[in-house]
Design a protein around this motif. Structure first.
Motif, mmCIF file in Angstrom:
data_model
loop_
_atom_site.group_PDB
_atom_site.id
_atom_site.type_symbol
_atom_site.label_atom_id
_atom_site.label_comp_id
_atom_site.label_asym_id
_atom_site.label_seq_id
_atom_site.Cartn_x
_atom_site.Cartn_y
_atom_site.Cartn_z
ATOM 1 N N ASP A 107 -1.401 6.543 -10.563
ATOM 2 C CA ASP A 107 -2.651 5.972 -10.055
ATOM 3 C C ASP A 107 -2.652 4.493 -10.467
ATOM 4 N N PRO A 108 -2.297 3.606 -9.551
ATOM 5 C CA PRO A 108 -2.090 2.199 -9.921
ATOM 6 C C PRO A 108 -3.372 1.542 -10.440
ATOM 7 N N VAL A 109 -3.266 0.913 -11.581
ATOM 8 C CA VAL A 109 -4.423 0.228 -12.154
ATOM 9 C C VAL A 109 -4.222 -1.277 -12.000
ATOM 10 N N LEU A 110 -5.223 -1.916 -11.422
ATOM 11 C CA LEU A 110 -5.160 -3.364 -11.257
ATOM 12 C C LEU A 110 -6.078 -4.028 -12.272
ATOM 13 N N PRO A 111 -5.536 -4.646 -13.302
ATOM 14 C CA PRO A 111 -6.383 -5.341 -14.277
ATOM 15 C C PRO A 111 -7.204 -6.435 -13.579
ATOM 16 N N ASP A 112 -8.346 -6.786 -14.164
ATOM 17 C CA ASP A 112 -9.197 -7.836 -13.572
ATOM 18 C C ASP A 112 -8.438 -9.132 -13.358
ATOM 19 N N SER A 113 -7.518 -9.398 -14.289
ATOM 20 C CA SER A 113 -6.777 -10.668 -14.196
ATOM 21 C C SER A 113 -5.835 -10.708 -12.992
ATOM 22 N N TYR A 114 -5.662 -9.574 -12.326
ATOM 23 C CA TYR A 114 -4.800 -9.528 -11.130
ATOM 24 C C TYR A 114 -5.598 -9.784 -9.842
ATOM 25 N N GLN A 115 -6.934 -9.873 -9.980
ATOM 26 C CA GLN A 115 -7.760 -9.980 -8.774
ATOM 27 C C GLN A 115 -7.636 -11.329 -8.072
ATOM 28 N N ASP A 116 -6.944 -12.267 -8.716
ATOM 29 C CA ASP A 116 -6.700 -13.553 -8.038
ATOM 30 C C ASP A 116 -5.458 -13.485 -7.144
ATOM 31 N N CYS A 117 -4.955 -12.283 -6.919
ATOM 32 C CA CYS A 117 -3.708 -12.092 -6.163
ATOM 33 C C CYS A 117 -3.747 -12.762 -4.785
ATOM 34 N N LYS A 118 -2.796 -13.645 -4.564
ATOM 35 C CA LYS A 118 -2.701 -14.332 -3.271
ATOM 36 C C LYS A 118 -1.492 -13.808 -2.492
ATOM 37 N N TYR A 119 -0.459 -13.417 -3.233
ATOM 38 C CA TYR A 119 0.755 -12.844 -2.625
ATOM 39 C C TYR A 119 0.980 -11.470 -3.239
ATOM 40 N N LEU A 120 1.088 -10.473 -2.371
ATOM 41 C CA LEU A 120 1.233 -9.100 -2.851
ATOM 42 C C LEU A 120 2.514 -8.480 -2.321
ATOM 43 N N MET A 121 3.354 -8.022 -3.243
ATOM 44 C CA MET A 121 4.588 -7.326 -2.860
ATOM 45 C C MET A 121 4.429 -5.840 -3.125
ATOM 46 N N LEU A 122 4.457 -5.057 -2.047
ATOM 47 C CA LEU A 122 4.388 -3.612 -2.189
ATOM 48 C C LEU A 122 5.811 -3.058 -2.146
ATOM 49 N N GLY A 123 6.372 -2.832 -3.319
ATOM 50 C CA GLY A 123 7.704 -2.233 -3.375
ATOM 51 C C GLY A 123 7.662 -0.789 -2.907
ATOM 52 N N ASN A 124 8.823 -0.245 -2.609
ATOM 53 C CA ASN A 124 8.902 1.109 -2.080
ATOM 54 C C ASN A 124 8.246 2.143 -2.993
ATOM 55 N N LEU A 125 7.282 2.833 -2.448
ATOM 56 C CA LEU A 125 6.496 3.878 -3.138
ATOM 57 C C LEU A 125 5.861 4.728 -2.037
ATOM 58 N N THR A 126 5.126 5.756 -2.391
ATOM 59 C CA THR A 126 4.410 6.487 -1.337
ATOM 60 C C THR A 126 3.457 5.531 -0.632
ATOM 61 N N PRO A 127 3.347 5.648 0.686
ATOM 62 C CA PRO A 127 2.458 4.741 1.429
ATOM 63 C C PRO A 127 0.998 4.845 0.980
ATOM 64 N N GLN A 128 0.595 6.023 0.477
ATOM 65 C CA GLN A 128 -0.783 6.173 -0.015
ATOM 66 C C GLN A 128 -1.030 5.241 -1.201
#
Lengths: 313, 313
Positions: A107-128
């Protein structure tokens, strides 16, 4: 220009015609993160490992620019493990073992400090899970790049399509492009896939380079990045993730997502991947210099360069 | 800049996923001659057919610039015939029939008017016959380009090597380069093959383009020509011969065999081959315009072009 990379951080055991390894650090996010770190730091990592994952490997990632606040360590659980054996020509591989372990209920957790994300790389994982990351970002990133594989086309095609629809750039190999589109011609395949949502498609062709397609109105712009013919390829593991990490790292560093700059990013990613395959696992990605990278990029430029004609024909 | 082309002039019967043909004009020399004729005329043809070969097809070759003084017509004999069926993805083919006929005892005749030969194209034939043509030329041509195939590596390897030693440029595909050299890496394969005699090697990779290697002292210069990704490939027959004919035609027309000009010749040959596969047999090669050819070459240039960076990184 904050870059977030999500994917697997794992153990791999590899066997190639040139030797074999015990469990070494691997995983899509590991390769992508190391590769991107030569362009931009920090690389904000979202992943999960078990308590068997050595602290020294986490330190290694951090030393190379990873922000590991989003790296979950599950006590009492084991890290994702993949083991594979390559054919003599390295063009095919057999999976010997896949142990999902911590990945089973990631269950991916995004810390608050990641909320400035401008570029997002989704590496191979389940599409969900890939989709969940997009949804958990309060503001949509400027650019979302997604990697996936044929496995998800086989077992979760509709889920996959739902996620593909949400991204800007899809990065897959030629066989996957054919499977996803139902078209053999890569030009036709690209049209079908760009009709699914992504404005940009990268088709990786391994030793034959990569094609970049970008939608422009009703037409598609096309760019062909060669692969550098190498004397020795020791281990192709992680080449695609290294390519993707190099690609998005370059875009994040330059903060320019024009077609021309994407061409440069593809060359940069190809150069990074050409290093990756020269040694086992992540080894070659750990100690590159900017000079080596630039020299390699120049080799790619020289490889296709045709000087202007100086004689009248 | 006299250009001589030797090879088969024959009948082909083709079956692809898009349809099938009865006996149509084919053969390595036919494709190479038509392709070269867009750069240089006449193309002096050395070949043999039976009396079943239509006068209208010979006229067609002549109209496209062929000098047919070296084309023997054997009375009471039949022309070489090949029939093949392609797989759905066009990447492999099955030979349905091979009837050597006139080719069985082909003794190439070089008219006196061919003795000014400066550029010689040896299309795929037995290596003995290819060698005979070199030996029958009083003065060695400035450049000899040789095409061959895996069949001769299987059945006549030593003969093949003797002929390869005598030529300047060898043109083969990637699988053939691997077979001939015993090396999987194309960079290593190129070194081995250039050690057999030819200073220049072209490795054709079909839909993945072509590699050009040129010996320079102890090193090899390398050039990668992409293939143009096409929406439709109807019939790959003759693409390799069309490439080779375009390559040597370009060199003969410009009379420049520098590495840089060979790069241009590879692009030109690739452009000609990209037309060839768009229709059945030789059809697309019969009515090209210089404008179409130049536009196609420009597409190849654009495909790999990376504009200079205008921003400071």
């Amino acid at each position: 220009m904050s870059l977030v990379v999500i994917g697997t951080v794992a153990f791999d055991a590899l066997e190639t015609p040139f030797g074999k390894t015990d469990k070494i650090i691997g995983g899509a996010a590991t390769y992508a993160c190391l590769s991107a770190s030569y362009s931009v730091k920090p690389v904000k990592l979202v992943a999960v490992v078990g308590d068997d994952f050595p602290q020294s490997d986490i330190l290694l990632l951090e030393e190379h620019g990873a922000d590991t606040e989003g790296l979950q360590i599950k006590q009492g659980e084991k890290s994702f493990f993949w083991s594979g054996k390559y054919s003599t020509d390295l063009n095919s591989r057999e999976t010997l073992a896949t142990e999902l372990n911590v990945l089973a209920d990631f269950d991916p957790v995004l810390p608050d400090s990641y909320q400035d994300c401008k570029y997002l790389m989704l590496g191979n994982l389940t599409p969900q899970i890939q989709r969940l990351v997009i949804q958990r970002l309060v503001n949509r990133p400027k650019l979302i790049v997604m990697d996936t594989m044929n496995f998800w086309m086989d077992v979760a095609l509709e889920e996959l399509k739902t996620t593909i629809e949400m991204v800007d750039v899809l990065s897959i190999n030629d066989e996957e492009a054919r499977q996803l589109s139902g078209e053999y011609s890569l030009v036709k395949a690209a049209k079908v896939i760009m009709g699914m949502g992504p404005k940009t498609l990268i088709i990786k062709k391994g030793e034959h380079g990569a094609l970049l397609f970008c939608k422009k109105g009703n037409k598609a712009q096309m760019f062909y990045a060669p692969a550098l013919p190498l004397e020795e390829v020791f281990d192709p593991t992680g080449a695609g993730d290294t390519f993707a990490g190099g690609f998005i790292g370059y875009l994040a560093a330059t903060d320019d997502i024009s077609f021309d700059n994407m061409k440069r990013a593809v060359i940069h990613g190809s150069a990074m991947a050409s290093f990756c395959v020269e040694k086992f696992g992540t080894e070659r990605l750990l100690n590159l210099t900017q000079e080596e990278i630039e020299a390699r990029e120049q080799q790619f430029a020289d490889l296709v360069n045709v000087p202007a004609v100086s004689v009248v024909e």
